[in-house]
Design a protein around this motif. Sequence first.
Motif, PDB file in Angstrom:
ATOM      1  N   SER A  70      92.474   6.658  32.843  1.00 32.14           N
ATOM      2  CA  SER A  70      91.512   6.010  31.959  1.00 32.14           C
ATOM      3  C   SER A  70      90.135   6.649  32.095  1.00 32.14           C
ATOM      4  O   SER A  70      89.451   6.916  31.104  1.00 32.14           O
ATOM      5  CB  SER A  70      91.443   4.509  32.278  1.00 32.14           C
ATOM      6  N   ALA A  71      89.740   6.929  33.327  1.00 33.03           N
ATOM      7  CA  ALA A  71      88.439   7.563  33.568  1.00 33.03           C
ATOM      8  C   ALA A  71      88.402   8.973  32.972  1.00 33.03           C
ATOM      9  O   ALA A  71      87.390   9.374  32.379  1.00 33.03           O
ATOM     10  CB  ALA A  71      88.135   7.602  35.063  1.00 33.03           C
ATOM     11  N   LEU A  72      89.490   9.713  33.104  1.00 33.93           N
ATOM     12  CA  LEU A  72      89.547  11.056  32.512  1.00 33.93           C
ATOM     13  C   LEU A  72      89.427  10.989  30.996  1.00 33.93           C
ATOM     14  O   LEU A  72      88.720  11.797  30.376  1.00 33.93           O
ATOM     15  CB  LEU A  72      90.846  11.767  32.901  1.00 33.93           C
ATOM     16  N   SER A  73      90.089   9.998  30.392  1.00 33.51           N
ATOM     17  CA  SER A  73      90.001   9.866  28.935  1.00 33.51           C
ATOM     18  C   SER A  73      88.584   9.500  28.512  1.00 33.51           C
ATOM     19  O   SER A  73      88.124   9.923  27.449  1.00 33.51           O
ATOM     20  CB  SER A  73      91.003   8.825  28.417  1.00 33.51           C
ATOM     21  N   LEU A 119      92.232  19.310  31.626  1.00 37.44           N
ATOM     22  CA  LEU A 119      91.475  18.332  32.403  1.00 37.44           C
ATOM     23  C   LEU A 119      92.295  17.829  33.587  1.00 37.44           C
ATOM     24  O   LEU A 119      91.802  17.775  34.720  1.00 37.44           O
ATOM     25  CB  LEU A 119      91.050  17.177  31.495  1.00 37.44           C
ATOM     26  N   LEU A 120      93.545  17.504  33.345  1.00 34.52           N
ATOM     27  CA  LEU A 120      94.431  17.076  34.440  1.00 34.52           C
ATOM     28  C   LEU A 120      94.598  18.178  35.475  1.00 34.52           C
ATOM     29  O   LEU A 120      94.539  17.923  36.682  1.00 34.52           O
ATOM     30  CB  LEU A 120      95.801  16.681  33.901  1.00 34.52           C
ATOM     31  N   ASP A 121      94.831  19.412  35.005  1.00 38.86           N
ATOM     32  CA  ASP A 121      95.012  20.537  35.923  1.00 38.86           C
ATOM     33  C   ASP A 121      93.768  20.762  36.769  1.00 38.86           C
ATOM     34  O   ASP A 121      93.862  20.995  37.975  1.00 38.86           O
ATOM     35  CB  ASP A 121      95.355  21.815  35.155  1.00 38.86           C
ATOM     36  N   ALA A 122      92.589  20.680  36.160  1.00 36.84           N
ATOM     37  CA  ALA A 122      91.336  20.900  36.886  1.00 36.84           C
ATOM     38  C   ALA A 122      91.144  19.837  37.962  1.00 36.84           C
ATOM     39  O   ALA A 122      90.726  20.147  39.085  1.00 36.84           O
ATOM     40  CB  ALA A 122      90.154  20.894  35.925  1.00 36.84           C
ATOM     41  N   VAL A 123      91.474  18.607  37.646  1.00 37.88           N
ATOM     42  CA  VAL A 123      91.327  17.525  38.622  1.00 37.88           C
ATOM     43  C   VAL A 123      92.327  17.708  39.763  1.00 37.88           C
ATOM     44  O   VAL A 123      91.982  17.536  40.927  1.00 37.88           O
ATOM     45  CB  VAL A 123      91.502  16.153  37.937  1.00 37.88           C
ATOM     46  N   GLU A 124      93.563  18.071  39.429  1.00 34.86           N
ATOM     47  CA  GLU A 124      94.580  18.268  40.461  1.00 34.86           C
ATOM     48  C   GLU A 124      94.238  19.464  41.349  1.00 34.86           C
ATOM     49  O   GLU A 124      94.446  19.411  42.558  1.00 34.86           O
ATOM     50  CB  GLU A 124      95.947  18.442  39.824  1.00 34.86           C
ATOM     51  N   GLU A 125      93.716  20.526  40.763  1.00 34.18           N
ATOM     52  CA  GLU A 125      93.309  21.682  41.570  1.00 34.18           C
ATOM     53  C   GLU A 125      92.171  21.313  42.502  1.00 34.18           C
ATOM     54  O   GLU A 125      92.166  21.722  43.654  1.00 34.18           O
ATOM     55  CB  GLU A 125      92.884  22.841  40.664  1.00 34.18           C
TER      56      GLU A 125
END
Length: 130
Positions: A70-73, A119-125
């Motif tokens: 939710s925060a990423l969105s 965005l998901l990939d950047a956060v996971e990295e």
Amino acid sequence: MAIDSSVSPLPDANSRGVRAALVFALTAERLAAYYEHGQWLTEAQGATLAAEWLGRTKRSLPLAERRHLSALSDVLARQVAGALSREAGLYTVHAMQDALDPNHTSDTAQALMAECERLLDAVEEGASTP
């Protein structure tokens, strides 16, 4: 009775694709609320929507993960709203909402889905970096 092997099971709720799709759908919902009512959804409202959507397919994610998505969105929705005029934003919301139907595609929606994945990939990295 034969089992139809052409029907594949639903991906796990924690799969990258499902998580990216949730960010995409939540971003569309946030932008719609912003453009239609001038208000942003809260993180908790987004997490609740995600739970409802996942529940329709008998899947779930922990509250912390739903709040994270939710925060990423929220980050992405605010970036989109900040970069577009109201008219362009309304067009984008419409394209995103149409793209929630798997039979509909658009270049705009595909570009935003790719952004959700990045965005998901950047956060996971960032999370795996010591």
